[in-house]
Design a protein around this motif. Structure first.
Motif, mmCIF file in Angstrom:
data_model
loop_
_atom_site.group_PDB
_atom_site.id
_atom_site.type_symbol
_atom_site.label_atom_id
_atom_site.label_comp_id
_atom_site.label_asym_id
_atom_site.label_seq_id
_atom_site.Cartn_x
_atom_site.Cartn_y
_atom_site.Cartn_z
ATOM 1 N N GLU A 63 0.832 -1.209 0.000
ATOM 2 C CA GLU A 63 0.000 0.000 0.000
ATOM 3 C C GLU A 63 0.866 1.258 0.000
ATOM 4 O O GLU A 63 0.597 2.199 -0.756
ATOM 5 C CB GLU A 63 -0.927 0.000 1.213
ATOM 6 N N LEU A 64 1.894 1.270 0.834
ATOM 7 C CA LEU A 64 2.776 2.431 0.883
ATOM 8 C C LEU A 64 3.486 2.641 -0.447
ATOM 9 O O LEU A 64 3.634 3.770 -0.921
ATOM 10 C CB LEU A 64 3.799 2.277 2.009
ATOM 11 N N LYS A 65 3.911 1.539 -1.054
ATOM 12 C CA LYS A 65 4.601 1.630 -2.338
ATOM 13 C C LYS A 65 3.656 2.174 -3.411
ATOM 14 O O LYS A 65 4.045 3.016 -4.224
ATOM 15 C CB LYS A 65 5.116 0.245 -2.737
ATOM 16 N N GLN A 66 2.403 1.706 -3.401
ATOM 17 C CA GLN A 66 1.432 2.200 -4.379
ATOM 18 C C GLN A 66 1.132 3.675 -4.158
ATOM 19 O O GLN A 66 1.008 4.436 -5.126
ATOM 20 C CB GLN A 66 0.141 1.385 -4.287
ATOM 21 N N GLU A 67 1.017 4.083 -2.890
ATOM 22 C CA GLU A 67 0.778 5.501 -2.601
ATOM 23 C C GLU A 67 1.945 6.351 -3.096
ATOM 24 O O GLU A 67 1.739 7.411 -3.681
ATOM 25 C CB GLU A 67 0.595 5.714 -1.099
ATOM 26 N N LYS A 68 3.156 5.862 -2.880
ATOM 27 C CA LYS A 68 4.340 6.594 -3.313
ATOM 28 C C LYS A 68 4.357 6.718 -4.841
ATOM 29 O O LYS A 68 4.643 7.786 -5.387
ATOM 30 C CB LYS A 68 5.588 5.858 -2.818
#
Length: 119
Positions: A63-68
């Motif tokens: 999720e964090l990677k996708q947000e980034k």
């Protein structure tokens, strides 16, 4: 005097009552596995908890990677829009300059001035 029948009465009648001759083997217990992996040494419930934690961590990482990546894409799109707008303004200014030069030349011709006369 003991008869052979009396001696048989002391013996167990079935294998259920028999006692092993191995007096050195006290009780049965689980095999101690000093060379086995850590997974075999831990309880199943503990392994499942660890698996759940690992899945949660991976999900959070994704999720964090996708947000980034989404933020990066958004910034890139803003930059591209600015570049397009800047290019469009530059192009319009060039067109206006060209049109202004043409209009000025037209007005000079109407006024009777050419490059040869009063350039």
């Amino acid at each position: 005097m003991a008869t052979p029948c009396d001696q048989h009465k002391n013996l167990a009648a079935s294998a259920n009552g028999r006692v092993s001759g191995k007096s050195w083997k006290l009780t049965k217990s689980a095999t101690v596995r000093s060379q086995s992996s850590a997974g075999h040494k831990t309880k199943w419930h503990a392994r499942m908890e660890k698996t759940k934690r690992d899945h949660a961590v991976r999900k959070l990482e994704v999720e964090l990677k996708q947000e980034k990546q989404a933020e990066k894409r958004r910034k890139r799109e803003i930059t591209l829009q600015r570049q397009r707008a800047s290019e469009e303004r530059r192009r319009l200014e060039q067109e206006m300059a060209v049109m202004g030069a043409r209009k000025a030349a037209r007005l000079r011709r109407r006024a009777g001035r050419t490059k040869k006369i009063n350039g």
